[in-house]
Design an enzyme around this catalytic site. Sequence first.
Site, PDB file in Angstrom:
ATOM      1  N   MET A   1       2.906  11.071   6.206  1.00  0.00           N
ATOM      2  CA  MET A   1       2.329  10.100   5.285  1.00  0.00           C
ATOM      3  C   MET A   1       2.332   8.717   5.915  1.00  0.00           C
ATOM      4  O   MET A   1       3.313   8.286   6.507  1.00  0.00           O
ATOM      5  CB  MET A   1       3.095  10.089   3.967  1.00  0.00           C
ATOM      6  CG  MET A   1       2.823  11.296   3.113  1.00  0.00           C
ATOM      7  SD  MET A   1       3.422  11.089   1.420  1.00  0.00           S
ATOM      8  CE  MET A   1       2.801  12.602   0.697  1.00  0.00           C
ATOM      9  N   SER A   2       1.214   8.024   5.772  1.00  0.00           N
ATOM     10  CA  SER A   2       1.047   6.694   6.342  1.00  0.00           C
ATOM     11  C   SER A   2      -0.001   5.946   5.544  1.00  0.00           C
ATOM     12  O   SER A   2      -0.968   6.551   5.055  1.00  0.00           O
ATOM     13  CB  SER A   2       0.605   6.790   7.808  1.00  0.00           C
ATOM     14  OG  SER A   2       0.187   5.538   8.307  1.00  0.00           O
TER      15      SER A   2
ATOM     16  N   LEU B   1       4.165   8.044  -1.198  1.00  0.00           N
ATOM     17  CA  LEU B   1       5.386   8.780  -1.516  1.00  0.00           C
ATOM     18  C   LEU B   1       6.482   8.552  -0.484  1.00  0.00           C
ATOM     19  O   LEU B   1       7.671   8.543  -0.826  1.00  0.00           O
ATOM     20  CB  LEU B   1       5.065  10.275  -1.633  1.00  0.00           C
ATOM     21  CG  LEU B   1       6.234  11.199  -1.976  1.00  0.00           C
ATOM     22  CD1 LEU B   1       6.871  10.799  -3.311  1.00  0.00           C
ATOM     23  CD2 LEU B   1       5.772  12.657  -2.015  1.00  0.00           C
ATOM     24  N   GLY B   2       6.100   8.355   0.771  1.00  0.00           N
ATOM     25  CA  GLY B   2       7.105   8.087   1.791  1.00  0.00           C
ATOM     26  C   GLY B   2       7.904   6.832   1.494  1.00  0.00           C
ATOM     27  O   GLY B   2       9.141   6.828   1.553  1.00  0.00           O
ATOM     28  N   HIS B   3       7.214   5.750   1.145  1.00  0.00           N
ATOM     29  CA  HIS B   3       7.903   4.501   0.789  1.00  0.00           C
ATOM     30  C   HIS B   3       8.802   4.698  -0.433  1.00  0.00           C
ATOM     31  O   HIS B   3       9.939   4.209  -0.480  1.00  0.00           O
ATOM     32  CB  HIS B   3       6.892   3.397   0.454  1.00  0.00           C
ATOM     33  CG  HIS B   3       6.020   2.980   1.585  1.00  0.00           C
ATOM     34  ND1 HIS B   3       4.686   3.280   1.639  1.00  0.00           N
ATOM     35  CD2 HIS B   3       6.285   2.262   2.709  1.00  0.00           C
ATOM     36  CE1 HIS B   3       4.156   2.767   2.738  1.00  0.00           C
ATOM     37  NE2 HIS B   3       5.103   2.147   3.410  1.00  0.00           N
TER      38      HIS B   3
ATOM     39  N   ASN C   1       0.858  -1.198   0.000  1.00  0.00           N
ATOM     40  CA  ASN C   1       0.000   0.000   0.000  1.00  0.00           C
ATOM     41  C   ASN C   1       0.887   1.239   0.000  1.00  0.00           C
ATOM     42  O   ASN C   1       0.751   2.128   0.842  1.00  0.00           O
ATOM     43  CB  ASN C   1      -0.948  -0.005   1.196  1.00  0.00           C
ATOM     44  CG  ASN C   1      -2.044   1.031   1.066  1.00  0.00           C
ATOM     45  OD1 ASN C   1      -2.455   1.374  -0.045  1.00  0.00           O
ATOM     46  ND2 ASN C   1      -2.524   1.543   2.175  1.00  0.00           N
TER      47      ASN C   1
ATOM     48  N   GLN D   1      11.997   7.529   9.207  1.00  0.00           N
ATOM     49  CA  GLN D   1      12.087   8.000  10.588  1.00  0.00           C
ATOM     50  C   GLN D   1      10.712   8.206  11.221  1.00  0.00           C
ATOM     51  O   GLN D   1      10.623   8.414  12.432  1.00  0.00           O
ATOM     52  CB  GLN D   1      12.875   9.304  10.648  1.00  0.00           C
ATOM     53  CG  GLN D   1      14.361   9.132  10.431  1.00  0.00           C
ATOM     54  CD  GLN D   1      15.138  10.430  10.567  1.00  0.00           C
ATOM     55  OE1 GLN D   1      14.554  11.494  10.747  1.00  0.00           O
ATOM     56  NE2 GLN D   1      16.444  10.344  10.461  1.00  0.00           N
TER      57      GLN D   1
END
EC number: 6.3.2.1
Length: 282
Positions: free
Chosen positions: A186-187, A35-37, A32, A150
Amino acid sequence: MITTESISAIRKQVLAWRLKGETVAFVPTMGNLHLGHLTLVREAKSRADHVVASIFVNPMQFGQNEDLDAYPRTLSDDQSALVEAGAELLFTPTPSIIYPKGMEAQTFVEVPLISDQLCGESRPGHFRGVATIVCKLFNIVQPDIAVFGQKDFQQLLVIKTMVEDLSMPIEIIGVETIREDSGLAMSSRNGYLTAAQKQQAAVLKQTLDKMAIELRAGKQTDEVISTAKQAISAAGFDNDYLDIRNAKTFNKADSSDAEQVILVAAYMGATRLIDNLIVKLK
């Protein structure tokens, strides 16, 4: 990009790269992707010749009343995004591949002390599940570098401690939290929030920023935390925890600590959100 659920296929490809003297970076995820990943994948790509990613929704790190079954599975979209970000090999094992004897009979890894605090206290067994799957994935992929966000600061510290304690020859890289325009971290779980809840949730980062200003101004830690808890509750959150720790040792913060980290977990409706902010005081 090669996608496989086979452990032997992963090892074969990584070995082929190694025989050519090439380096490997690894980004483990639960899918899922946002952008963070993808920022983690791009960071990995900048640091190594090849990037391996994994997608595995790890049942061992979910509690009895948590969202394992509801956790979004978006493999096709994730594959496209990983290709664009620069991943070349994707490991997508099933639970029966990772835990062939079942979780109850699985050897596990547990990092003491840090795993029992904050998120570990709220989610008993969570970090045991995290450490076990990450250790297992490290043994399968055998990367030179592994990249984590982080945003999950306590998780990052658990993994760094495990790698150090078990003498794993892997460099752990932490990447700064990627945020939505509102400041919300973001999550994958942000998808559970309504538009109105997302706007309310922006108060978390605003509160952390205000706490950092107060700490730098010399205000007492207990007073900073107490005021912030009131602000978070007033925004419609149910507090899980809010604390300030030494960013290196994870001990309770002291005014003499040069680098501290503010950590928060709170519920917006049924959705549990976490965030943190590193504060350098000297």
